[in-house]
Design a protein around this motif. Structure first.
Motif, PDB file in Angstrom:
ATOM      1  N   ALA A  76       0.854  -1.230   0.190  1.00 26.94           N
ATOM      2  CA  ALA A  76      -0.084  -0.014   0.008  1.00 26.94           C
ATOM      3  C   ALA A  76       0.740   1.320  -0.123  1.00 26.94           C
ATOM      4  CB  ALA A  76      -0.898   0.110   1.203  1.00 26.94           C
ATOM      5  N   LEU A  77       1.940   1.191   0.778  1.00 25.29           N
ATOM      6  CA  LEU A  77       2.811   2.345   0.817  1.00 25.29           C
ATOM      7  C   LEU A  77       3.353   2.792  -0.393  1.00 25.29           C
ATOM      8  CD1 LEU A  77       4.432   4.613   2.537  1.00 25.29           C
ATOM      9  CD2 LEU A  77       6.071   2.760   2.910  1.00 25.29           C
ATOM     10  N   ALA A  78       3.910   1.466  -0.975  1.00 27.72           N
ATOM     11  CA  ALA A  78       4.570   1.571  -2.227  1.00 27.72           C
ATOM     12  C   ALA A  78       3.668   2.086  -3.482  1.00 27.72           C
ATOM     13  CB  ALA A  78       5.355   0.209  -2.778  1.00 27.72           C
ATOM     14  N   ALA A  79       2.510   1.506  -3.398  1.00 27.72           N
ATOM     15  CA  ALA A  79       1.467   2.069  -4.352  1.00 27.72           C
ATOM     16  C   ALA A  79       1.216   3.787  -4.573  1.00 27.72           C
ATOM     17  CB  ALA A  79       0.064   1.304  -4.426  1.00 27.72           C
ATOM     18  N   VAL A  80       0.910   4.106  -2.942  1.00 28.11           N
ATOM     19  CA  VAL A  80       0.729   5.420  -2.956  1.00 28.11           C
ATOM     20  C   VAL A  80       1.965   6.318  -3.345  1.00 28.11           C
ATOM     21  CG1 VAL A  80       0.219   7.168  -0.906  1.00 28.11           C
ATOM     22  CG2 VAL A  80      -0.927   5.146  -1.133  1.00 28.11           C
ATOM     23  N   MET A  81       3.103   5.932  -3.085  1.00 23.76           N
ATOM     24  CA  MET A  81       4.393   6.703  -3.263  1.00 23.76           C
ATOM     25  C   MET A  81       4.613   6.640  -4.679  1.00 23.76           C
ATOM     26  SD  MET A  81       4.799   8.056  -0.202  1.00 23.76           S
ATOM     27  CE  MET A  81       6.215   9.031  -0.730  1.00 23.76           C
ATOM     28  N   ASN A  82       4.459   5.441  -5.462  1.00 24.48           N
ATOM     29  CA  ASN A  82       4.421   5.397  -6.820  1.00 24.48           C
ATOM     30  C   ASN A  82       3.583   6.472  -7.678  1.00 24.48           C
ATOM     31  OD1 ASN A  82       6.419   3.551  -8.167  1.00 24.48           O
ATOM     32  ND2 ASN A  82       5.441   1.943  -6.808  1.00 24.48           N
ATOM     33  N   LEU A  83       2.395   6.442  -7.117  1.00 26.62           N
ATOM     34  CA  LEU A  83       1.360   7.507  -7.684  1.00 26.62           C
ATOM     35  C   LEU A  83       1.609   8.739  -7.570  1.00 26.62           C
ATOM     36  CD1 LEU A  83      -1.541   7.780  -8.842  1.00 26.62           C
ATOM     37  CD2 LEU A  83      -2.449   8.001  -6.352  1.00 26.62           C
ATOM     38  N   ILE A  84       2.104   9.096  -6.129  1.00 30.09           N
ATOM     39  CA  ILE A  84       2.784  10.531  -6.086  1.00 30.09           C
ATOM     40  C   ILE A  84       3.884  10.851  -7.091  1.00 30.09           C
ATOM     41  CG2 ILE A  84       3.788  12.088  -4.548  1.00 30.09           C
ATOM     42  CD1 ILE A  84       1.965  10.750  -2.161  1.00 30.09           C
ATOM     43  N   GLY A  85       4.834   9.877  -6.908  1.00 30.64           N
ATOM     44  CA  GLY A  85       6.137  10.244  -7.826  1.00 30.64           C
ATOM     45  C   GLY A  85       6.024  10.404  -9.290  1.00 30.64           C
ATOM     46  N   ALA A  86       4.912   9.540  -9.749  1.00 30.23           N
ATOM     47  CA  ALA A  86       4.390   9.691 -10.987  1.00 30.23           C
ATOM     48  C   ALA A  86       4.067  10.900 -11.559  1.00 30.23           C
ATOM     49  CB  ALA A  86       3.439   8.746 -11.553  1.00 30.23           C
ATOM     50  N   LEU A  87       3.419  11.678 -10.442  1.00 34.03           N
ATOM     51  CA  LEU A  87       2.928  13.115 -10.813  1.00 34.03           C
ATOM     52  C   LEU A  87       4.156  14.290 -10.756  1.00 34.03           C
ATOM     53  CD1 LEU A  87      -0.322  12.767  -8.661  1.00 34.03           C
ATOM     54  CD2 LEU A  87       0.050  12.326 -11.241  1.00 34.03           C
ATOM     55  N   LEU A  88       5.220  13.841 -10.420  1.00 31.97           N
ATOM     56  CA  LEU A  88       6.276  14.959 -10.076  1.00 31.97           C
ATOM     57  C   LEU A  88       7.363  15.563 -11.269  1.00 31.97           C
ATOM     58  CD1 LEU A  88       7.337  13.733  -6.699  1.00 31.97           C
ATOM     59  CD2 LEU A  88       5.863  15.439  -7.165  1.00 31.97           C
ATOM     60  N   GLY A  89       7.127  14.736 -12.393  1.00 31.81           N
ATOM     61  CA  GLY A  89       8.022  14.955 -13.684  1.00 31.81           C
ATOM     62  C   GLY A  89       7.655  14.730 -14.804  1.00 31.81           C
ATOM     63  N   THR A  90       8.054  15.247 -16.012  1.00 36.16           N
ATOM     64  CA  THR A  90       7.863  14.446 -17.101  1.00 36.16           C
ATOM     65  C   THR A  90       9.194  14.641 -17.970  1.00 36.16           C
ATOM     66  OG1 THR A  90       7.395  16.757 -17.924  1.00 36.16           O
ATOM     67  CG2 THR A  90       5.487  15.325 -17.236  1.00 36.16           C
ATOM     68  N   GLY A  91      10.364  14.931 -17.417  1.00 33.59           N
ATOM     69  CA  GLY A  91      11.640  14.815 -18.341  1.00 33.59           C
ATOM     70  C   GLY A  91      11.944  13.525 -18.815  1.00 33.59           C
ATOM     71  N   VAL A  92      11.787  12.538 -18.363  1.00 32.42           N
ATOM     72  CA  VAL A  92      12.013  11.276 -18.839  1.00 32.42           C
ATOM     73  C   VAL A  92      10.948  10.863 -19.842  1.00 32.42           C
ATOM     74  CG1 VAL A  92      12.423   8.727 -18.103  1.00 32.42           C
ATOM     75  CG2 VAL A  92      13.167  10.445 -16.641  1.00 32.42           C
ATOM     76  N   ALA A  93      10.058  11.272 -19.820  1.00 36.74           N
ATOM     77  CA  ALA A  93       8.915  11.112 -20.703  1.00 36.74           C
ATOM     78  C   ALA A  93       9.389  11.593 -22.014  1.00 36.74           C
ATOM     79  CB  ALA A  93       7.615  11.167 -20.165  1.00 36.74           C
ATOM     80  N   VAL A  94       9.727  12.700 -21.937  1.00 36.65           N
ATOM     81  CA  VAL A  94      10.084  13.728 -23.434  1.00 36.65           C
ATOM     82  C   VAL A  94      11.352  12.636 -23.839  1.00 36.65           C
ATOM     83  CG1 VAL A  94      10.995  15.798 -24.114  1.00 36.65           C
ATOM     84  CG2 VAL A  94       9.231  15.720 -22.264  1.00 36.65           C
ATOM     85  N   THR A  95      12.170  12.194 -23.194  1.00 32.33           N
ATOM     86  CA  THR A  95      13.459  11.652 -23.409  1.00 32.33           C
ATOM     87  C   THR A  95      12.956  10.363 -24.477  1.00 32.33           C
ATOM     88  OG1 THR A  95      15.004  12.261 -21.958  1.00 32.33           O
ATOM     89  CG2 THR A  95      15.552  10.276 -23.147  1.00 32.33           C
TER      90      THR A  95
END
Length: 329
Positions: free
Chosen positions: A45-64
């Motif tokens: 549950a902790l990993a799922a919540v933190m993964n969700l938050i982390g996914a919202l924090l940046g897009t630099g890798v996505a552009v790469t």
């Protein structure tokens, strides 16, 4: 036709994110569960919540991923390329999950993209692959191993005169924070790969002109990764948590702290898609080596390394074959 193909790509990208979540859930929680700092369900549950938050924090890798590795393909064939890349990555994730082998979902996706591009005679930016993928793939595990060794050495020195029982209890509590930090870094890194693929599909179908990531793409990928993470990855967890080195709370804390530091640096500073699996595995080896080199099961580490080496070409071959089948159909 393009509309249907685009929907298929989005569904496959989210499916890849889900497999990424259950494949890599072990990365963030294996050591915390192994040392009994967290129960399995609490850790998931902790990993799922933190993964969700982390996914919202940046897009630099996505552009790469979307623009830095291959030329933007055009027309209906472009969706064949993206579809084949996703199928290759998903197939590799499922294969390595089945055998309990901690391989890289990130590199599976990159390998799939390159393999599909080569099969379709789409230009591959080899300089981008080298700088953004291959070099970080080699360097990040080395940094994780060395940093794990140094952090663990520092912990041993700081607590050299402390009561062992109290230190263990303190480190179990600290592991909750370090596991959350690692899961946040995983979300920051891994959700962006699927975002990049969807953005590439949107560009090649003419739905947008640049490589910015729409909000709906960020949210959808974040939710898919979180859902996959909560479903767990027990096969790989056993390998990371027990088979490489018998972790104690201080070892687990040091490994997670070291790995998350590498993830944040590469995501924010270099926008490079590195593997969470590679970094945490090497960090576990680093902290284990502080006990004695023979304490680490290097034969298991060697088997994992073989999986790392095979990931890029393996997923590329599957993607290339998938492209051939898709174009025939």
């Amino acid at each position: 036709m393009l509309g249907t193909g685009l929907v298929l790509v989005v569904v496959l990208a989210l499916a890849f994110d889900f497999t990424n979540g259950f494949h890599d859930a072990a990365n963030a929680i294996a050591s915390a569960v192994s040392t009994r700092a967290l129960t399995l369900r609490a850790a998931l549950a902790l990993a799922a919540v933190m993964n969700l938050i982390g996914a919202l924090l940046g897009t630099g890798v996505a552009v790469t991923i979307a623009s830095g590795l291959i030329d933007t393909p055009v027309g209906e064939d472009a969706l064949h390329v993206v579809t084949a890349a996703l199928v290759g990555a998903i197939a590799w994730n499922l294969l390595t999950w089945y055998f309990g082998l901690p391989s890289s979902s990130s590199h599976a996706l990159v390998g799939g993209l390159v393999g599909a591009a080569l099969a379709s005679v789409t230009t591959v930016h080899w300089s981008g692959v080298l700088k953004k993928v291959v070099i970080p793939m080699v360097v990040s595990p080395v940094v994780g191993l060395v940093l794990g060794y140094l952090v663990m050495t520092a912990i041993m020195w700081i607590f050299r005169n402390a009561n062992a029982h109290r230190t263990g209890r303190l480190m179990r509590r600290a592991q909750v924070v370090s596991a959350a930090s690692l899961a946040l870094g995983h979300g920051l890194q891994d959700a962006q790969k699927s975002m990049g693929i969807i953005v590439l599909a949107l560009v090649v179908t003419g739905h947008q002109d640049d490589y910015s990531v729409p909000v709906w793409v960020i949210v959808a990928c974040a939710l898919a990764l979180a859902a996959g993470t909560y479903s767990g990855g027990l096969r790989i967890m056993r390998t990371l948590g027990r088979r490489i080195f018998h972790l104690t709370p201080p070892h687990g804390f040091a490994a997670e702290l070291s790995a998350s530091s590498v993830l944040y640096l590469t995501a924010f500073a270099f926008h490079a898609p590195i593997s969470t699996t590679h970094v945490i595995t090497s960090a576990v080896m680093g902290v284990g080596a502080t006990t004695r080199r023979s304490a680490v099961r290097w034969s298991v580490a060697a088997d994992i390394a073989k999986g790392w080496v095979l990931t890029l070409p393996g997923s590329a071959v599957v993607a290339a074959a998938t492209y051939g089948v898709v174009t025939l159909l």
